[in-house]
Enzyme design. Structure first.
Site, PDB file in Angstrom:
ATOM      1  N   HIS A   1      38.110  -9.794 -36.550  1.00 13.19           N
ATOM      2  CA  HIS A   1      39.309  -9.886 -35.719  1.00 13.19           C
ATOM      3  C   HIS A   1      38.894  -9.628 -34.273  1.00 13.19           C
ATOM      4  O   HIS A   1      38.356  -8.570 -33.967  1.00 13.19           O
ATOM      5  CB  HIS A   1      40.348  -8.856 -36.178  1.00 13.19           C
ATOM      6  CG  HIS A   1      41.762  -9.278 -35.907  1.00 13.19           C
ATOM      7  ND1 HIS A   1      42.305  -9.255 -34.652  1.00 13.19           N
ATOM      8  CD2 HIS A   1      42.719  -9.767 -36.726  1.00 13.19           C
ATOM      9  CE1 HIS A   1      43.562  -9.686 -34.721  1.00 13.19           C
ATOM     10  NE2 HIS A   1      43.840 -10.013 -35.963  1.00 13.19           N
TER      11      HIS A   1
ATOM     12  N   HIS B   1      41.868 -16.280 -32.806  1.00  9.95           N
ATOM     13  CA  HIS B   1      41.511 -14.891 -32.509  1.00  9.95           C
ATOM     14  C   HIS B   1      40.946 -14.141 -33.706  1.00  9.95           C
ATOM     15  O   HIS B   1      40.673 -12.947 -33.593  1.00  9.95           O
ATOM     16  CB  HIS B   1      42.768 -14.151 -32.019  1.00  9.95           C
ATOM     17  CG  HIS B   1      43.783 -13.996 -33.108  1.00  9.95           C
ATOM     18  ND1 HIS B   1      44.552 -15.048 -33.529  1.00  9.95           N
ATOM     19  CD2 HIS B   1      44.100 -12.947 -33.899  1.00  9.95           C
ATOM     20  CE1 HIS B   1      45.331 -14.631 -34.514  1.00  9.95           C
ATOM     21  NE2 HIS B   1      45.071 -13.374 -34.765  1.00  9.95           N
TER      22      HIS B   1
END
Lengths: 78, 152
Positions: free
Chosen positions: B74, B58
């Site tokens: 992110h 992620h």
């Protein structure tokens, strides 16, 4: 030096007896601890934390991109 | 020298202060720009040339070749809790990547359906805000469009 930082962060979290779990996530250490009152936020910042967020027994210590390294150094100390 | 940082996703660029996570909104790890991604399956691309120094499903960090700068991408907020489900990385940690190279396939709509924000902070790690210039934080961008420039 990195080991010293890990040791200082561990101490500021109340020592190894206070740690339930530490998990690194890119920029921060997500820590689950036994006793939230033993966390010394000022000492965490002295140890190099950019920020500290605490909600009860969950403490997030923002340490920057070396979070993975610091977390494994702390694991070595536990 | 300065480094042009590209948007990893297509969407709407916005100030980092709008990200619902104080680590990013308070610039604790560095300044940058947030991109609210368009919905649907997409491939996030590398923001700069360099080495994939950290790679989670992620989120990832690309460090420039001279080691002077590192850019964090992110994908969504608190998405570590998804434990990699729905994120398919195409590279490995330590690999050399080029700006614009496909890094992770994911679906921002699914992230939102799981109850997380899909906004993507793009952060120049551990530099001062004055290191940034040419910042785009109020316009639509496509993956690979310039977001900001960072001094090196």
């Amino acid at each position: 030096m990195a080991e010293d930082k890990a040791a200082a962060i561990l101490a500021a979290l109340g020592g190894k007896g206070n740690i339930v779990e530490i998990e690194p996530c890119i920029t921060r250490l997500r820590c689950e601890i036994e006793d939230g009152s033993k966390v010394d936020e000022a000492a965490l910042k002295t140890a190099g934390a950019h920020g500290v967020m605490q909600q009860g027994t969950v403490v997030q210590v923002v340490v920057g991109p070396e979070a993975d390294t610091i977390a494994s150094d702390i694991e070595d100390l536990l | 020298m300065s480094i042009r940082v590209l948007s990893p996703v297509s969407g709407l660029a916005a100030p980092l202060s709008e990200v619902p996570d104080p680590v990013f909104s308070q610039e604790m790890v560095g300044p940058g720009v947030a991109v609210k991604p368009n919905g649907g399956s997409a491939c996030a691309v590398a923001p700069v040339d360099g080495t994939m120094s950290t790679l989670h499903p992620h989120a990832f960090v690309v460090t420039t070749d001279d080691g002077s700068r590192a850019v964090l991408v992110h994908l969504g907020i608190d998405t570590v809790k998804m434990e990699g489900a729905g994120f398919a990385p195409h590279v490995v940690k330590g690999e050399r990547v080029r700006a614009g190279q496909k890094i992770v396939t994911w679906n921002p709509s699914e992230v939102e359906q799981q109850g997380y924000s899909s906004v993507c902070p793009v952060v120049a790690l551990e530099v001062g805000r004055q290191a940034l210039s040419d910042v785009t934080d109020d316009a639509g961008v496509s993956a690979g469009d310039p977001l900001f420039t960072v001094d090196s």
